[in-house]
Design a protein around this motif. Structure first.
Motif, PDB file in Angstrom:
ATOM      1  N   ASP A 103       0.690  -4.509   5.339  1.00  0.00           N
ATOM      2  CA  ASP A 103      -0.501  -3.581   4.776  1.00  0.00           C
ATOM      3  C   ASP A 103      -1.595  -3.634   5.856  1.00  0.00           C
ATOM      4  N   GLU A 104      -1.698  -4.693   6.404  1.00  0.00           N
ATOM      5  CA  GLU A 104      -2.779  -4.599   7.517  1.00  0.00           C
ATOM      6  C   GLU A 104      -2.588  -3.710   8.581  1.00  0.00           C
ATOM      7  N   GLU A 105      -1.477  -3.551   9.085  1.00  0.00           N
ATOM      8  CA  GLU A 105      -0.897  -2.721  10.238  1.00  0.00           C
ATOM      9  C   GLU A 105      -1.129  -1.287   9.633  1.00  0.00           C
ATOM     10  N   THR A 106      -0.958  -0.869   8.168  1.00  0.00           N
ATOM     11  CA  THR A 106      -0.915   0.114   7.576  1.00  0.00           C
ATOM     12  C   THR A 106      -2.276   0.643   7.776  1.00  0.00           C
ATOM     13  N   ARG A 107      -3.213  -0.049   7.051  1.00  0.00           N
ATOM     14  CA  ARG A 107      -4.541  -0.012   7.055  1.00  0.00           C
ATOM     15  C   ARG A 107      -5.196   0.341   8.458  1.00  0.00           C
ATOM     16  N   GLN A 108      -4.811  -0.545   9.672  1.00  0.00           N
ATOM     17  CA  GLN A 108      -5.279  -0.262  11.010  1.00  0.00           C
ATOM     18  C   GLN A 108      -4.702   1.203  11.526  1.00  0.00           C
ATOM     19  N   THR A 109      -3.339   1.827  11.175  1.00  0.00           N
ATOM     20  CA  THR A 109      -2.956   2.706  11.704  1.00  0.00           C
ATOM     21  C   THR A 109      -3.659   3.972  10.896  1.00  0.00           C
ATOM     22  N   LEU A 141       0.766  -1.085   0.006  1.00  0.00           N
ATOM     23  CA  LEU A 141       0.000   0.240   0.061  1.00  0.00           C
ATOM     24  C   LEU A 141       0.894   1.365  -0.014  1.00  0.00           C
ATOM     25  N   SER A 142       1.929   1.060   0.441  1.00  0.00           N
ATOM     26  CA  SER A 142       2.950   2.410   0.627  1.00  0.00           C
ATOM     27  C   SER A 142       3.945   2.151  -0.375  1.00  0.00           C
ATOM     28  N   ASN A 143       3.464   2.399  -1.755  1.00  0.00           N
ATOM     29  CA  ASN A 143       4.201   2.267  -2.790  1.00  0.00           C
ATOM     30  C   ASN A 143       5.659   3.080  -2.773  1.00  0.00           C
ATOM     31  N   ALA A 144       5.545   4.407  -2.079  1.00  0.00           N
ATOM     32  CA  ALA A 144       6.969   4.987  -1.910  1.00  0.00           C
ATOM     33  C   ALA A 144       7.976   4.236  -1.303  1.00  0.00           C
ATOM     34  N   MET A 145       7.454   3.414  -0.525  1.00  0.00           N
ATOM     35  CA  MET A 145       8.371   2.586   0.215  1.00  0.00           C
ATOM     36  C   MET A 145       8.946   1.248  -0.573  1.00  0.00           C
ATOM     37  N   ASP A 146       8.279   1.008  -1.902  1.00  0.00           N
ATOM     38  CA  ASP A 146       8.733  -0.141  -2.377  1.00  0.00           C
ATOM     39  C   ASP A 146       9.826  -0.161  -3.037  1.00  0.00           C
ATOM     40  N   VAL A 147      10.828  -0.363  -2.423  1.00  0.00           N
ATOM     41  CA  VAL A 147      12.158  -0.244  -3.266  1.00  0.00           C
ATOM     42  C   VAL A 147      13.012  -1.535  -2.820  1.00  0.00           C
ATOM     43  N   GLY A 148      13.613  -2.115  -3.712  1.00  0.00           N
ATOM     44  CA  GLY A 148      14.595  -3.306  -3.537  1.00  0.00           C
ATOM     45  C   GLY A 148      15.913  -2.639  -3.322  1.00  0.00           C
ATOM     46  N   SER A 149      16.445  -1.646  -3.727  1.00  0.00           N
ATOM     47  CA  SER A 149      17.875  -1.212  -3.639  1.00  0.00           C
ATOM     48  C   SER A 149      17.650   0.205  -3.291  1.00  0.00           C
ATOM     49  N   PRO A 150      17.299   0.711  -2.107  1.00  0.00           N
ATOM     50  CA  PRO A 150      17.154   2.068  -1.672  1.00  0.00           C
ATOM     51  C   PRO A 150      18.239   2.932  -2.117  1.00  0.00           C
ATOM     52  N   LYS A 196      -7.579  10.613  16.293  1.00  0.00           N
ATOM     53  CA  LYS A 196      -7.308  11.902  16.185  1.00  0.00           C
ATOM     54  C   LYS A 196      -7.812  12.950  15.024  1.00  0.00           C
ATOM     55  N   ASN A 197      -8.662  12.434  14.571  1.00  0.00           N
ATOM     56  CA  ASN A 197      -9.483  12.896  13.363  1.00  0.00           C
ATOM     57  C   ASN A 197      -8.441  13.328  12.218  1.00  0.00           C
ATOM     58  N   TYR A 198      -7.272  12.787  12.167  1.00  0.00           N
ATOM     59  CA  TYR A 198      -6.032  12.927  11.207  1.00  0.00           C
ATOM     60  C   TYR A 198      -6.197  11.745  10.100  1.00  0.00           C
ATOM     61  N   LEU A 199      -6.332  12.173   8.764  1.00  0.00           N
ATOM     62  CA  LEU A 199      -6.210  11.097   7.827  1.00  0.00           C
ATOM     63  C   LEU A 199      -4.714  10.783   7.293  1.00  0.00           C
ATOM     64  N   LEU A 200      -4.097   9.828   7.613  1.00  0.00           N
ATOM     65  CA  LEU A 200      -2.769   9.529   7.209  1.00  0.00           C
ATOM     66  C   LEU A 200      -2.872   8.943   5.800  1.00  0.00           C
ATOM     67  N   ASP A 201      -1.706   8.985   4.763  1.00  0.00           N
ATOM     68  CA  ASP A 201      -1.584   8.330   3.783  1.00  0.00           C
ATOM     69  C   ASP A 201      -0.818   7.072   4.102  1.00  0.00           C
ATOM     70  N   PRO A 202      -0.904   6.389   3.294  1.00  0.00           N
ATOM     71  CA  PRO A 202      -0.034   5.031   3.492  1.00  0.00           C
ATOM     72  C   PRO A 202       1.424   5.239   3.968  1.00  0.00           C
ATOM     73  N   HIS A 203       2.221   5.927   3.274  1.00  0.00           N
ATOM     74  CA  HIS A 203       3.499   6.254   3.631  1.00  0.00           C
ATOM     75  C   HIS A 203       3.524   6.867   5.016  1.00  0.00           C
ATOM     76  N   GLY A 204       2.824   7.856   5.354  1.00  0.00           N
ATOM     77  CA  GLY A 204       2.603   8.325   6.631  1.00  0.00           C
ATOM     78  C   GLY A 204       2.461   7.680   7.678  1.00  0.00           C
ATOM     79  N   ALA A 205       1.539   6.743   7.361  1.00  0.00           N
ATOM     80  CA  ALA A 205       1.104   5.527   8.225  1.00  0.00           C
ATOM     81  C   ALA A 205       2.089   4.449   8.502  1.00  0.00           C
ATOM     82  N   VAL A 206       3.041   4.302   7.816  1.00  0.00           N
ATOM     83  CA  VAL A 206       4.154   3.315   8.336  1.00  0.00           C
ATOM     84  C   VAL A 206       5.140   4.263   9.056  1.00  0.00           C
TER      85      VAL A 206
END
Length: 102
Positions: A58-64, A21-30, A72-82
């Motif tokens: 991904d489940e932890e991301t969704r739950q977060t 879900l956090s495609n900005a973090m989907d890196v095999g060789s950062p 907190k009434n704050y909407l995180l994006d997946p990258h932010g949730a991670v």
């Protein structure tokens, strides 16, 4: 990649990226790891002393995302949730530290 200095040899094994879900973090060789290592003058042991990493599903991301919005009434994006959940995990094991998240 192989980095050498007088004191240490570090081998970084490239891995195939896994889609999440956090495609900005989907890196095999950062590429940012090389830049971070340069900041520590290629002294991997120095870097290890101050760097932490966490694996978030991904489940932890969704739950977060859900928890942050509900609590907190704050909407995180997946990258932010991670990042947010990683910070929370870090602070559980390092209660003397502080963490700031917008």
């Amino acid at each position: 990649m192989l980095y050498r200095n007088i004191y240490l040899t570090v081998t970084i094994n490239r891995k195939k990226a896994i889609a999440t879900l956090s495609n900005a973090m989907d890196v095999g060789s950062p590429s940012n790891f090389v830049r971070i290592l340069e900041l520590f003058h290629k002294e991997f042991n120095s870097l290890k002393n101050v760097l932490s990493s966490y694996s978030i599903t991904d489940e932890e991301t969704r739950q977060t995302i859900s928890d942050a919005y509900t609590q907190k009434n704050y909407l995180l994006d997946p990258h932010g949730a991670v990042g947010y959940l990683s910070l929370k995990k870090y602070l559980k094991t390092h209660p003397e530290q502080k963490g700031i998240f917008p």
